[in-house]
Write a protein that holds these residues in place. Sequence first.
Motif, PDB file in Angstrom:
ATOM      1  N   GLU A 190       0.831  -1.199   0.000  1.00 20.48           N
ATOM      2  CA  GLU A 190       0.000   0.000   0.000  1.00 20.48           C
ATOM      3  C   GLU A 190       0.874   1.261   0.000  1.00 20.48           C
ATOM      4  O   GLU A 190       0.587   2.229  -0.719  1.00 20.48           O
ATOM      5  CB  GLU A 190      -0.938   0.007   1.207  1.00 20.48           C
TER       6      GLU A 190
ATOM      7  N   ASP B 120       2.300   1.637  -3.416  1.00 22.66           N
ATOM      8  CA  ASP B 120       1.271   2.140  -4.332  1.00 22.66           C
ATOM      9  C   ASP B 120       1.031   3.625  -4.126  1.00 22.66           C
ATOM     10  O   ASP B 120       0.901   4.390  -5.087  1.00 22.66           O
ATOM     11  CB  ASP B 120      -0.036   1.366  -4.157  1.00 22.66           C
ATOM     12  N   LEU B 121       0.961   4.053  -2.847  1.00 28.27           N
ATOM     13  CA  LEU B 121       0.758   5.474  -2.550  1.00 28.27           C
ATOM     14  C   LEU B 121       1.937   6.304  -3.051  1.00 28.27           C
ATOM     15  O   LEU B 121       1.747   7.391  -3.616  1.00 28.27           O
ATOM     16  CB  LEU B 121       0.562   5.683  -1.040  1.00 28.27           C
ATOM     17  N   SER B 122       3.131   5.789  -2.829  1.00 28.27           N
ATOM     18  CA  SER B 122       4.326   6.503  -3.318  1.00 28.27           C
ATOM     19  C   SER B 122       4.304   6.600  -4.835  1.00 28.27           C
ATOM     20  O   SER B 122       4.635   7.655  -5.410  1.00 28.27           O
ATOM     21  CB  SER B 122       5.599   5.788  -2.878  1.00 28.27           C
ATOM     22  N   ALA B 123       3.928   5.508  -5.482  1.00 28.84           N
ATOM     23  CA  ALA B 123       3.869   5.507  -6.953  1.00 28.84           C
ATOM     24  C   ALA B 123       2.810   6.489  -7.434  1.00 28.84           C
ATOM     25  O   ALA B 123       3.023   7.230  -8.414  1.00 28.84           O
ATOM     26  CB  ALA B 123       3.572   4.103  -7.464  1.00 28.84           C
ATOM     27  N   GLN B 124       1.645   6.519  -6.760  1.00 33.29           N
ATOM     28  CA  GLN B 124       0.589   7.465  -7.139  1.00 33.29           C
ATOM     29  C   GLN B 124       1.056   8.903  -6.932  1.00 33.29           C
ATOM     30  O   GLN B 124       0.806   9.775  -7.770  1.00 33.29           O
ATOM     31  CB  GLN B 124      -0.677   7.192  -6.323  1.00 33.29           C
ATOM     32  N   GLN B 125       1.722   9.148  -5.817  1.00 40.62           N
ATOM     33  CA  GLN B 125       2.216  10.496  -5.532  1.00 40.62           C
ATOM     34  C   GLN B 125       3.262  10.904  -6.572  1.00 40.62           C
ATOM     35  O   GLN B 125       3.242  12.034  -7.069  1.00 40.62           O
ATOM     36  CB  GLN B 125       2.814  10.546  -4.129  1.00 40.62           C
TER      37      GLN B 125
ATOM     38  N   GLN C 142       3.465   9.754  -9.604  1.00 42.83           N
ATOM     39  CA  GLN C 142       2.741   9.945 -10.877  1.00 42.83           C
ATOM     40  C   GLN C 142       2.056  11.307 -10.894  1.00 42.83           C
ATOM     41  O   GLN C 142       2.072  11.993 -11.913  1.00 42.83           O
ATOM     42  CB  GLN C 142       1.714   8.821 -11.061  1.00 42.83           C
ATOM     43  N   ARG C 143       1.475  11.730  -9.784  1.00 41.48           N
ATOM     44  CA  ARG C 143       0.814  13.032  -9.702  1.00 41.48           C
ATOM     45  C   ARG C 143       1.817  14.158  -9.885  1.00 41.48           C
ATOM     46  O   ARG C 143       1.537  15.162 -10.531  1.00 41.48           O
ATOM     47  CB  ARG C 143       0.089  13.189  -8.369  1.00 41.48           C
TER      48      ARG C 143
ATOM     49  N   ASP D  85       2.639  14.267 -13.478  1.00 45.98           N
ATOM     50  CA  ASP D  85       1.525  14.791 -14.258  1.00 45.98           C
ATOM     51  C   ASP D  85       1.386  16.301 -14.070  1.00 45.98           C
ATOM     52  O   ASP D  85       0.959  17.006 -14.969  1.00 45.98           O
ATOM     53  CB  ASP D  85       0.202  14.100 -13.853  1.00 45.98           C
TER      54      ASP D  85
END
Length: 150
Positions: free
Chosen positions: A134, A137-142, A144-145, A148
């Motif tokens: 988790e 995943d959060l690090s990857a999402q952060q 990616q944001r 972006d």
Amino acid sequence: MAESRAKRMQVVLSLAKKQEDEAANKLSQYREQLVLEQRQLVELRDYAAQYLNAQGALREGILAHELINYSSFIHRLNEACTEQEAKVARMTRLLESLQQQWRVKHQKRKSIEELIVRLQHEDNLIADKLLQKELDDLSAQQLQRQRDST
């Protein structure tokens, strides 16, 4: 999340503890009974020895039929001692069997406790891996944001 395997095993552990406690109680009661039977054997032997000593002192001045009755009584006492010895021997063997049964139940309980510890450790490892996933995943999402937004 579903109940962990370690928690589910607690039911099995409590059943094993109950069986071990019952075996321990039975063993304790039987030990006490054996001690009483051993005491009775000692008393019978003492009683027979006293009568044998008394018979030796009474040999003179006693009628033949009294001596026969006395000897018969001592013989019955010796038979009672022999029967009591056999009973104590049987009870001792049974006590050993009960001790073995308790040891088996004790070992079973200990094995279940050890299994629960291993299961808890495994559950903790699984929870740690999930948490790490988790966090990844959060690090990857952060990340990616951030990409972006730039």
